[in-house]
Design a protein around this motif. Structure first.
Motif, PDB file in Angstrom:
ATOM      1  N   VAL A   1      36.720 -14.375  10.488  1.00 21.78           N
ATOM      2  CA  VAL A   1      37.528 -14.244   9.659  1.00 21.78           C
ATOM      3  C   VAL A   1      39.014 -13.491   9.821  1.00 21.78           C
ATOM      4  N   ILE A   2      40.211 -13.945   9.499  1.00 23.31           N
ATOM      5  CA  ILE A   2      41.013 -13.142   9.905  1.00 23.31           C
ATOM      6  C   ILE A   2      41.503 -12.015   8.893  1.00 23.31           C
ATOM      7  N   ASP A   3      41.431 -11.007   9.236  1.00 28.26           N
ATOM      8  CA  ASP A   3      42.075  -9.736   8.163  1.00 28.26           C
ATOM      9  C   ASP A   3      43.436  -9.966   8.220  1.00 28.26           C
ATOM     10  N   PRO A   4      44.066 -10.130   6.918  1.00 34.67           N
ATOM     11  CA  PRO A   4      45.486  -9.940   6.896  1.00 34.67           C
ATOM     12  C   PRO A   4      46.106  -8.840   6.505  1.00 34.67           C
TER      13      PRO A   4
ATOM     14  N   ALA B   1      34.917  -3.134  -1.076  1.00 33.61           N
ATOM     15  CA  ALA B   1      34.680  -4.348  -1.527  1.00 33.61           C
ATOM     16  C   ALA B   1      36.117  -5.131  -1.889  1.00 33.61           C
ATOM     17  N   PHE B   2      36.927  -4.726  -2.083  1.00 32.12           N
ATOM     18  CA  PHE B   2      38.504  -5.197  -2.247  1.00 32.12           C
ATOM     19  C   PHE B   2      38.938  -5.916  -0.750  1.00 32.12           C
ATOM     20  N   ARG B   3      38.486  -4.939   0.275  1.00 33.45           N
ATOM     21  CA  ARG B   3      39.086  -5.417   1.547  1.00 33.45           C
ATOM     22  C   ARG B   3      38.232  -6.774   1.926  1.00 33.45           C
ATOM     23  N   THR B   4      37.076  -6.748   1.633  1.00 36.38           N
ATOM     24  CA  THR B   4      36.200  -7.839   1.787  1.00 36.38           C
ATOM     25  C   THR B   4      36.708  -9.270   1.046  1.00 36.38           C
ATOM     26  N   TRP B   5      37.108  -8.880  -0.416  1.00 32.66           N
ATOM     27  CA  TRP B   5      37.388  -9.901  -1.349  1.00 32.66           C
ATOM     28  C   TRP B   5      38.665 -10.634  -0.700  1.00 32.66           C
ATOM     29  N   ILE B   6      39.678  -9.703  -0.198  1.00 33.19           N
ATOM     30  CA  ILE B   6      40.838 -10.128   0.391  1.00 33.19           C
ATOM     31  C   ILE B   6      40.732 -11.163   1.491  1.00 33.19           C
ATOM     32  N   GLN B   7      39.900 -10.758   2.567  1.00 38.54           N
ATOM     33  CA  GLN B   7      39.653 -11.245   3.757  1.00 38.54           C
ATOM     34  C   GLN B   7      39.151 -12.626   3.373  1.00 38.54           C
ATOM     35  N   THR B   8      37.965 -12.834   2.365  1.00 38.99           N
ATOM     36  CA  THR B   8      37.664 -14.150   2.093  1.00 38.99           C
ATOM     37  C   THR B   8      38.716 -14.934   1.551  1.00 38.99           C
TER      38      THR B   8
END
Length: 166
Positions: A34-37, A132-139
């Protein structure tokens, strides 16, 4: 051009410009990671300030619900999104020619500083919900990218059918 064709062409232009924000500079991996923007793309600006879009409106509601964020936290994230866009507008894009390495490095450093500031503000606002926010954003970003690519293809196909029928 007929009115419906103008609408389709206009929609494609808007989405293509928006897609530049999503897709430019992204590199996939051969492992399908997954790309982390976050820290590289205008995530909050895109999510909260893209011209009205039913899907993005639903995504904002989903973010709040999934993470249990208060209205106040959502308002702060929206504000950070506006600030992110405004701060980055002042940084010139690096042109293809005539750019020195020093100037490019300075622009990249200013951009990194903007993203770091937004990140710190977001951490402060979200507290323990930040991971959890960072994980949500990646997905979400991965799903949004796929959605927009498919949407553009559908619009192009529809425009081609309309053009070939006339």
């Amino acid at each position: 051009m007929r009115r419906s064709t103008k609408f389709v062409v206009g929609s494609i232009i808007v989405v293509m410009l928006t897609s530049l924000l999503l897709f430019s500079g992204q590199r996939g991996t051969s492992t399908g990671a997954v790309i982390d923007p976050w820290g590289n793309r205008e995530v909050l600006n895109y999510l909260f300030w893209t011209a009205y879009d039913v899907k993005l409106s639903a995504d904002i509601i989903k973010l709040q619900k999934d993470l249990g964020l208060s209205d106040a936290a959502m308002a702060e994230l929206k504000q950070y999104g506006m600030e992110e866009g405004q701060r980055l507008m002042g940084i010139e894009l690096i042109p293809d020619t005539g750019e020195t390495a020093a100037t490019a490095e300075a622009a990249n450093a200013r951009e990194a500083a903007v993203f770091a500031t937004i990140d710190e503000e977001t951490k402060e606002t979200l507290g323990t919900k930040y991971p959890a926010f960072r994980t949500w954003i990646q997905t979400w970003w991965q799903e949004e990218t796929i959605y927009r690519q498919n949407w553009i293809k559908e619009q192009e196909d529809a425009a081609n059918k309309t053009d070939s029928a006339t």
